[in-house]
Write a protein that holds these residues in place. Sequence first.
Motif, PDB file in Angstrom:
ATOM      1  N   PHE A 145       0.878  -1.652   0.348  1.00  0.00           N
ATOM      2  CA  PHE A 145       0.073   0.440   0.338  1.00  0.00           C
ATOM      3  C   PHE A 145       0.762   1.341   0.116  1.00  0.00           C
ATOM      4  CE2 PHE A 145      -3.064  -3.035   2.244  1.00  0.00           C
ATOM      5  CZ  PHE A 145      -3.830  -3.296   0.962  1.00  0.00           C
ATOM      6  N   THR A 146       1.937   1.008   0.242  1.00  0.00           N
ATOM      7  CA  THR A 146       2.469   2.185   0.745  1.00  0.00           C
ATOM      8  C   THR A 146       4.038   2.397  -0.095  1.00  0.00           C
ATOM      9  OG1 THR A 146       3.780   1.384   2.369  1.00  0.00           O
ATOM     10  CG2 THR A 146       1.764   2.585   2.722  1.00  0.00           C
ATOM     11  N   GLY A 147       4.430   1.286  -0.555  1.00  0.00           N
ATOM     12  CA  GLY A 147       5.922   1.198  -1.216  1.00  0.00           C
ATOM     13  C   GLY A 147       5.526   0.886  -2.386  1.00  0.00           C
ATOM     14  N   ASP A 148       6.823  -0.011  -2.661  1.00  0.00           N
ATOM     15  CA  ASP A 148       7.104  -0.436  -4.505  1.00  0.00           C
ATOM     16  C   ASP A 148       5.688  -1.192  -4.217  1.00  0.00           C
ATOM     17  OD1 ASP A 148       7.472  -1.958  -6.913  1.00  0.00           O
ATOM     18  OD2 ASP A 148       9.601  -0.313  -7.105  1.00  0.00           O
ATOM     19  N   SER A 193       2.617 -22.539  -3.677  1.00  0.00           N
ATOM     20  CA  SER A 193       3.778 -22.399  -4.743  1.00  0.00           C
ATOM     21  C   SER A 193       2.448 -22.122  -6.061  1.00  0.00           C
ATOM     22  CB  SER A 193       4.351 -24.020  -5.665  1.00  0.00           C
ATOM     23  OG  SER A 193       4.607 -24.697  -4.317  1.00  0.00           O
ATOM     24  N   THR A 194       1.640 -22.199  -6.019  1.00  0.00           N
ATOM     25  CA  THR A 194       0.915 -21.938  -7.076  1.00  0.00           C
ATOM     26  C   THR A 194       0.222 -20.147  -6.521  1.00  0.00           C
ATOM     27  OG1 THR A 194      -0.246 -23.683  -6.797  1.00  0.00           O
ATOM     28  CG2 THR A 194      -1.070 -21.610  -8.483  1.00  0.00           C
ATOM     29  N   THR A 195       0.433 -19.829  -5.513  1.00  0.00           N
ATOM     30  CA  THR A 195      -0.079 -18.418  -5.232  1.00  0.00           C
ATOM     31  C   THR A 195       1.538 -17.661  -5.677  1.00  0.00           C
ATOM     32  OG1 THR A 195      -1.102 -19.266  -2.831  1.00  0.00           O
ATOM     33  CG2 THR A 195      -0.340 -17.227  -3.102  1.00  0.00           C
ATOM     34  N   ALA A 196       2.829 -17.600  -5.248  1.00  0.00           N
ATOM     35  CA  ALA A 196       4.549 -17.173  -5.121  1.00  0.00           C
ATOM     36  C   ALA A 196       4.577 -17.400  -7.038  1.00  0.00           C
ATOM     37  CB  ALA A 196       4.917 -18.369  -4.502  1.00  0.00           C
ATOM     38  N   ALA A 197       3.535 -18.427  -7.559  1.00  0.00           N
ATOM     39  CA  ALA A 197       3.721 -18.195  -9.316  1.00  0.00           C
ATOM     40  C   ALA A 197       3.264 -16.867  -9.667  1.00  0.00           C
ATOM     41  CB  ALA A 197       3.474 -19.408 -10.226  1.00  0.00           C
ATOM     42  N   ASP A 198       1.666 -16.922  -9.400  1.00  0.00           N
ATOM     43  CA  ASP A 198       0.121 -16.100  -8.847  1.00  0.00           C
ATOM     44  C   ASP A 198       0.732 -14.770  -8.959  1.00  0.00           C
ATOM     45  OD1 ASP A 198      -0.735 -17.555 -10.324  1.00  0.00           O
ATOM     46  OD2 ASP A 198      -2.139 -18.525  -8.600  1.00  0.00           O
ATOM     47  N   LEU A 199       1.652 -14.599  -7.668  1.00  0.00           N
ATOM     48  CA  LEU A 199       2.782 -13.278  -7.000  1.00  0.00           C
ATOM     49  C   LEU A 199       3.055 -12.968  -7.497  1.00  0.00           C
ATOM     50  CD1 LEU A 199       1.972 -13.457  -3.658  1.00  0.00           C
ATOM     51  CD2 LEU A 199       0.382 -12.297  -4.705  1.00  0.00           C
ATOM     52  N   THR A 200       4.592 -13.667  -8.729  1.00  0.00           N
ATOM     53  CA  THR A 200       5.103 -13.192  -9.367  1.00  0.00           C
ATOM     54  C   THR A 200       5.006 -12.947 -10.464  1.00  0.00           C
ATOM     55  OG1 THR A 200       6.635 -14.959  -8.348  1.00  0.00           O
ATOM     56  CG2 THR A 200       7.174 -13.868 -10.572  1.00  0.00           C
ATOM     57  N   ALA A 201       4.036 -13.281 -11.016  1.00  0.00           N
ATOM     58  CA  ALA A 201       3.712 -13.139 -12.845  1.00  0.00           C
ATOM     59  C   ALA A 201       2.502 -11.783 -12.494  1.00  0.00           C
ATOM     60  CB  ALA A 201       2.594 -13.848 -13.313  1.00  0.00           C
ATOM     61  N   CYS A 202       2.159 -11.724 -11.095  1.00  0.00           N
ATOM     62  CA  CYS A 202       1.470 -10.092 -11.011  1.00  0.00           C
ATOM     63  C   CYS A 202       2.389  -9.325 -10.952  1.00  0.00           C
ATOM     64  CB  CYS A 202       0.605 -10.060  -9.955  1.00  0.00           C
ATOM     65  SG  CYS A 202      -0.748 -10.614 -10.134  1.00  0.00           S
ATOM     66  N   ALA A 203       3.569  -8.999 -10.373  1.00  0.00           N
ATOM     67  CA  ALA A 203       4.702  -8.511 -10.356  1.00  0.00           C
ATOM     68  C   ALA A 203       5.421  -8.047 -11.492  1.00  0.00           C
ATOM     69  CB  ALA A 203       6.023  -8.618  -8.874  1.00  0.00           C
ATOM     70  N   ALA A 204       6.125  -8.420 -12.028  1.00  0.00           N
ATOM     71  CA  ALA A 204       6.339  -8.130 -13.834  1.00  0.00           C
ATOM     72  C   ALA A 204       5.356  -7.684 -14.404  1.00  0.00           C
ATOM     73  CB  ALA A 204       6.231  -9.689 -14.554  1.00  0.00           C
ATOM     74  N   LEU A 205       3.443  -7.969 -14.606  1.00  0.00           N
ATOM     75  CA  LEU A 205       2.763  -6.446 -15.162  1.00  0.00           C
ATOM     76  C   LEU A 205       2.410  -5.979 -15.039  1.00  0.00           C
ATOM     77  CD1 LEU A 205      -0.145  -9.892 -15.028  1.00  0.00           C
ATOM     78  CD2 LEU A 205       0.633  -8.689 -17.100  1.00  0.00           C
ATOM     79  N   TRP A 206       2.455  -5.661 -12.960  1.00  0.00           N
ATOM     80  CA  TRP A 206       2.581  -4.258 -12.808  1.00  0.00           C
ATOM     81  C   TRP A 206       4.205  -3.766 -12.752  1.00  0.00           C
ATOM     82  CZ3 TRP A 206      -0.730  -1.220  -9.573  1.00  0.00           C
ATOM     83  CH2 TRP A 206      -0.026  -0.406  -9.129  1.00  0.00           C
ATOM     84  N   ARG A 207       4.905  -4.178 -13.220  1.00  0.00           N
ATOM     85  CA  ARG A 207       5.945  -3.512 -13.871  1.00  0.00           C
ATOM     86  C   ARG A 207       6.475  -3.105 -15.006  1.00  0.00           C
ATOM     87  NH1 ARG A 207      10.007  -3.288  -9.583  1.00  0.00           N
ATOM     88  NH2 ARG A 207      10.681  -5.597  -8.866  1.00  0.00           N
ATOM     89  N   ARG A 208       5.003  -3.557 -15.558  1.00  0.00           N
ATOM     90  CA  ARG A 208       5.123  -2.799 -17.428  1.00  0.00           C
ATOM     91  C   ARG A 208       4.171  -1.991 -17.023  1.00  0.00           C
ATOM     92  NH1 ARG A 208       6.037  -9.047 -18.035  1.00  0.00           N
ATOM     93  NH2 ARG A 208       3.921  -8.585 -18.777  1.00  0.00           N
ATOM     94  N   GLU A 209       3.372  -1.837 -15.831  1.00  0.00           N
ATOM     95  CA  GLU A 209       2.428  -1.094 -16.363  1.00  0.00           C
ATOM     96  C   GLU A 209       0.793  -1.729 -16.797  1.00  0.00           C
ATOM     97  OE1 GLU A 209       2.908   2.816 -17.514  1.00  0.00           O
ATOM     98  OE2 GLU A 209       4.355   3.171 -15.198  1.00  0.00           O
ATOM     99  N   SER A 210       1.361  -3.209 -16.844  1.00  0.00           N
ATOM    100  CA  SER A 210      -0.471  -3.718 -16.837  1.00  0.00           C
ATOM    101  C   SER A 210      -1.192  -4.366 -16.269  1.00  0.00           C
ATOM    102  CB  SER A 210       0.434  -5.014 -18.347  1.00  0.00           C
ATOM    103  OG  SER A 210       1.117  -4.568 -19.390  1.00  0.00           O
ATOM    104  N   LEU A 211      -0.975  -4.697 -14.880  1.00  0.00           N
ATOM    105  CA  LEU A 211      -1.432  -5.046 -14.112  1.00  0.00           C
ATOM    106  C   LEU A 211      -2.815  -4.117 -13.831  1.00  0.00           C
ATOM    107  CD1 LEU A 211      -1.632  -7.987 -12.104  1.00  0.00           C
ATOM    108  CD2 LEU A 211      -1.091  -6.289 -10.137  1.00  0.00           C
ATOM    109  N   THR A 212      -3.949  -4.532 -14.325  1.00  0.00           N
ATOM    110  CA  THR A 212      -5.255  -4.006 -13.731  1.00  0.00           C
ATOM    111  C   THR A 212      -6.714  -5.103 -12.721  1.00  0.00           C
ATOM    112  OG1 THR A 212      -5.817  -3.962 -16.243  1.00  0.00           O
ATOM    113  CG2 THR A 212      -4.409  -2.316 -16.060  1.00  0.00           C
TER     114      THR A 212
END
Length: 212
Positions: A145-148, A193-212
């Motif tokens: 909420f407050t950082g990266d 493990s599944t949750t970790a994979a989902d969160l990693t994918a979301c982080a990559a999308l966020w860095r590309r400004e594609s997580l909506t």
Amino acid sequence: MAGSSREFHKPVRLPGETFDRLFTGSDPAEVSRIAHSTAAALLARVRDDPQPAIVDRLLAFADEHGLHDLAELWSKAPSHSLPGALWRLYLVQLMIHDDPQTAALLYERGRVELSSVDPVVAGAPVPATPDELVAVIDTILRGAFTGDFAVALERAAAFCRVQASGATHLADDYEATEPARATTFTRRALRLSTTAADLTACAALWRRESLT
């Protein structure tokens, strides 16, 4: 994430086997719109006005009220979306809050067994007490909420991978003598493990400004 019913054992909470809950709505498109708009609005509001009291209330929301309210908003959102990411962050937080002793056991076993950088990325003390793990997961959620946001998602993913490793090795330990307990740990390892994979994918999308 994050299987016996003990994993979410308080009455108002979902059972440990349930990482997704049905949203009662007749229009899937409207449900999706609400999920995405509320997640975006929540994140934007805190970032625009990051008052400590507001952040503290958000951190404590799932622990105080259970997952039902959040589930109605976010549980059926795509896993690689902003509401899907927030939903998984809250699930991981609640799993640790509900049973910090088991979480600490899994984390320490996973930390010892893993040869990756995940324990460093997760950022827990060595070794971590149950209370310290609770503090770590709260810090990770606060950072969302407050950082990266991407960093927070990556830390949560690393945290889940360490826990998954611990659960996998404990399942192996119990396989011969307590197969039911071994199955419980195997299921938890898979969810984590599944949750970790989902969160990693979301982080990559966020860095590309594609997580909506």
